[in-house]
Every structure is written in C-alpha cells, then in structure tokens.
Design a protein around this motif. Structure first.
Motif, PDB file in Angstrom:
ATOM      1  N   VAL A   1       0.869  -1.173   0.000  1.00 52.94           N
ATOM      2  CA  VAL A   1       0.000   0.000   0.000  1.00 52.94           C
ATOM      3  C   VAL A   1       0.906   1.224   0.000  1.00 52.94           C
ATOM      4  O   VAL A   1       1.743   1.381   0.888  1.00 52.94           O
ATOM      5  N   VAL A   2       0.753   2.069  -1.015  1.00 55.62           N
ATOM      6  CA  VAL A   2       1.596   3.254  -1.181  1.00 55.62           C
ATOM      7  C   VAL A   2       0.775   4.493  -0.863  1.00 55.62           C
ATOM      8  O   VAL A   2      -0.338   4.666  -1.393  1.00 55.62           O
ATOM      9  N   ASN A   3       1.300   5.353   0.001  1.00 50.63           N
ATOM     10  CA  ASN A   3       0.634   6.623   0.316  1.00 50.63           C
ATOM     11  C   ASN A   3       1.040   7.639  -0.740  1.00 50.63           C
ATOM     12  O   ASN A   3       2.162   8.141  -0.738  1.00 50.63           O
TER      13      ASN A   3
ATOM     14  N   ALA B   1      -3.999   5.786   8.162  1.00 49.03           N
ATOM     15  CA  ALA B   1      -4.089   4.554   8.955  1.00 49.03           C
ATOM     16  C   ALA B   1      -4.725   3.516   8.041  1.00 49.03           C
ATOM     17  O   ALA B   1      -5.855   3.681   7.587  1.00 49.03           O
ATOM     18  N   VAL B   2      -3.966   2.460   7.747  1.00 49.12           N
ATOM     19  CA  VAL B   2      -4.385   1.490   6.738  1.00 49.12           C
ATOM     20  C   VAL B   2      -5.039   0.285   7.399  1.00 49.12           C
ATOM     21  O   VAL B   2      -4.507  -0.292   8.344  1.00 49.12           O
TER      22      VAL B   2
ATOM     23  N   ILE C   1       0.897   5.115   7.568  1.00 50.92           N
ATOM     24  CA  ILE C   1       1.827   5.335   6.461  1.00 50.92           C
ATOM     25  C   ILE C   1       1.910   6.825   6.204  1.00 50.92           C
ATOM     26  O   ILE C   1       0.890   7.495   5.980  1.00 50.92           O
ATOM     27  N   LEU C   2       3.123   7.351   6.233  1.00 49.99           N
ATOM     28  CA  LEU C   2       3.336   8.767   5.961  1.00 49.99           C
ATOM     29  C   LEU C   2       3.327   9.024   4.456  1.00 49.99           C
ATOM     30  O   LEU C   2       3.515   8.103   3.656  1.00 49.99           O
ATOM     31  N   PRO C   3       3.120  10.276   4.038  1.00 45.88           N
ATOM     32  CA  PRO C   3       3.181  10.586   2.607  1.00 45.88           C
ATOM     33  C   PRO C   3       4.493  10.107   1.989  1.00 45.88           C
ATOM     34  O   PRO C   3       5.567  10.333   2.526  1.00 45.88           O
TER      35      PRO C   3
ATOM     36  N   VAL D   1      -7.916   9.017   7.753  1.00 44.10           N
ATOM     37  CA  VAL D   1      -7.022  10.138   8.036  1.00 44.10           C
ATOM     38  C   VAL D   1      -7.312  10.625   9.438  1.00 44.10           C
ATOM     39  O   VAL D   1      -8.470  10.842   9.806  1.00 44.10           O
ATOM     40  N   THR D   2      -6.266  10.789  10.252  1.00 48.08           N
ATOM     41  CA  THR D   2      -6.429  11.266  11.618  1.00 48.08           C
ATOM     42  C   THR D   2      -6.218  12.770  11.654  1.00 48.08           C
ATOM     43  O   THR D   2      -5.193  13.277  11.182  1.00 48.08           O
TER      44      THR D   2
END
Length: 345
Positions: free
Chosen positions: A209-211, A218-219, A242-244, A273-274
C-alpha cells in the motif's frame, strides 16, 4: 531506543527499536553507573500526559511547545538533545533518522537547545519551537525529538562509543489543501499445496500500500477469498500508519483451503485520516481484484493412479479372457480332429 555505534573515522548505526515517549532507556557507561531516563511531551510545568506532539501550523508560522527529560538514575547527567526527520519502519513503529543521516524536512524545522543537565531523580522541562517554512507543502510532516547519552564500551581491543537515545514523535500538519490518496501495488498470489491428498493447502497473498497523498493514513482492510475474510492488520497486530511517500507491505495467508482449481478474490482497503484533534475521517475505500490458481495436483495424481490401476486390471482381465478363449478354441479344434472309432458287429 536507538544506539549509534561510533568508531574512529567511521560511523555504524544500529536501530534497536522505535522511538518511545515513556519508556526509560538504560545506557551503561564504562566503569560507571548505569543511566536511565525518559522523555515525554510537556507543558511549561511538566509532563502533560501526551505521548506525541501534533500541531496544525500555517506556512511561514511557528509554534512553541515543551518536553520533559527525567533522569531516573542516582547521578547528574547531561543529555544531548536532537531533532530529525521521522518515519515508520517495516514493523509499523515510529522512528527518527540516526545521527549520521541528514534531515531534509520537518526535522530541520525544530529549534531546541543542544543539551540539558538533569539532577539525579530530577526532571527538567525543555522548550522547543517548530517553524514552518513559507514554501512548505500542505499536509503531514513527521519528525522526532530525542535525548541521548554517549557511553564508552571496549570491543576488539578498541573503545566503542555507543549513543543511546529516547524520544517522541512530532507531527506537523501544514495547513492548506489536504489530498489523501493511496494505491495498492505489487500484488502477488500463490497456493501452497499439501502433498497429502487428504489435507488442504493454503492461499498466500502479498501486496504493498503506497501513500500517494499528503496526509498520513491509517491502513486497514479485508482480503475476501475462498469464502473467507482475513482482516489486516489482525486483531493482535500493531495499527499501520503510512506517511506521505511511504509504502507498507502486507502478507496474508488463508489456511485450510482445498484446491478447487481457481479462486477469485478482492483486497478491500478502507484507510482513514487522523485529524490533529485525534478524530478519524474515512477515505474513499477501494477494491483490488486478485486471482489464485489452485490446481489439485495430489488429488489428480490419486485419480490418475486409480485410473491406471483400473485400466491395468481391465487389461489383465481381458488378456486372461482372451488366453482362456484361445485355449478353449484350441481344445475344440483338437477334439474335432480326433478320429471316431466305430465298433464292429
């Protein structure tokens, strides 16, 4: 805790674990008293219960905050203070760049003292400032703040400097247009066969999974295949953020699956998204199709073997019948050729 192994003319870095905000880190100096300490976010008076720092800041603006360094040992200690870019490692733990790597993003936005001296069993509150550049891109930018000590250990006949550090996460959300986006890539599938025809095998599915957006995600999701639902991360697994620009790999196994030639399925992903306030906002979910071949080779071998055995038995039976028929026919021919003896009166 992160330990940087320092040698003359060379630097070797070993990451022992992710950054933590409340766990004390022991660092034993050579022939000295072990040092233990903790680092937590704080207000001006002391620790305030936070385990990480989150700020929304406009480009070109700044904000001030504090953290507390607590010395759990029996001697006064001077701790080195540092800030660096942050990231999530493959295990989903937050960490920050080691001291021999240069930060290029949010780690450079933090201004704090170079060191702090803490008395035995004491706590010192340290102020720091986060200054966002005018040209900073909107979205989430991760960094970490750590307090460290350097101890000397002997190894291979030479002294080795060991830097041990403990810190916490500093997440800065630069205001502007937020654009969460992600992609599922590198999907690989396979079926692991049990060569015992009376036992089922298992399906294996792996993917990344790519951000691709500018906010941390949060995946979470579900693999639907073979009439089963496998959630990821699992109930006892660490949540995956996962960060950008980061990617996270997932490997899922579905056990006790009989090989029924082929299995179509789907990877259903539903990230969130938090917000800075801690609220989770759902991102549009996605579905990625998967397909797994599951050829029942052991069972086919059993069927083929049984068919060959039946064919062999039929052939042998037919051959025996033909030989018997031939023998009977030969006996009849011999019987016809024998002369008939007539009696005389």
């Amino acid at each position: 805790m992160i330990r940087d192994l320092l040698r003359p003319a060379a630097v070797a870095v070993a990451l022992a674990a992710g950054l933590v905000a409340v766990t004390a880190a022991p660092a034993a100096a050579e022939e000295g008293t072990p040092v233990s300490w903790s680092v937590t976010p704080a207000d001006a008076t002391g620790p305030d219960g936070r385990v990480s720092v989150d700020h929304d800041i406009d480009p070109g603006a700044e904000t001030q905050d504090h953290f507390a360094v607590r010395n759990l040992g029996s001697e006064e200690v001077t701790f080195r203070l540092s800030a660096a870019d942050g990231y999530y490692n493959d295990n989903g733990r937050f960490d920050m760049l080691p001291s021999d790597q240069e930060s290029v993003d949010a780690g450079t936005w933090i201004d704090l003292p170079e060191s702090v001296t803490v008395p035995p069993s004491g706590t010192v509150v340290v102020p720091f400032t986060v200054s966002v550049p005018e040209n900073a891109e909107p979205g989430d930018h991760a960094a970490g703040i750590a307090a460290s000590v350097l101890s000397l250990k002997q190894g291979d006949g030479a002294g080795v400097g060991v830097e041990s550090r403990v810190g916490f996460r500093v997440m800065t959300r630069v205001t502007g247009e937020l654009a969460p986006a992600y992609a599922v890539t590198g999907v690989e599938t396979g079926y692991t066969t049990s060569w015992n025809p009376l036992r089922p095998g298992s399906i294996d599915v792996s993917f990344d999974v790519v951000n691709e957006g500018n906010t941390r995600l949060a995946v979470a999701g579900v693999l639907e295949i073979a009439g089963r639902s496998i959630a990821f991360p699992g109930a006892n697994e660490r949540p995956q953020e996962i960060l950008p620009g980061e990617r996270r790999s997932f490997s899922l196994a579905v056990d006790q699956v009989w090989p029924l030639l082929a299995f179509p399925g789907e990877i259903e992903l539903a990230p969130t998204v938090t917000t800075a306030g801690g609220e989770a906002t759902a991102v549009a979910p996605s579905s990625t199709g998967v397909f797994v071949w599951a050829v029942p080779w052991p069972q086919l071998l059993v069927v083929v073997g049984a068919a060959l055995l039946v064919a062999a038995l039929v052939w042998r039976r037919g051959r025996s019948k033909r030989r018997l028929d031939a023998m009977l026919e030969q006996a009849r021919e011999e019987g016809r050729r024998e002369p008939v003896l007539e009696g005389r009166g």
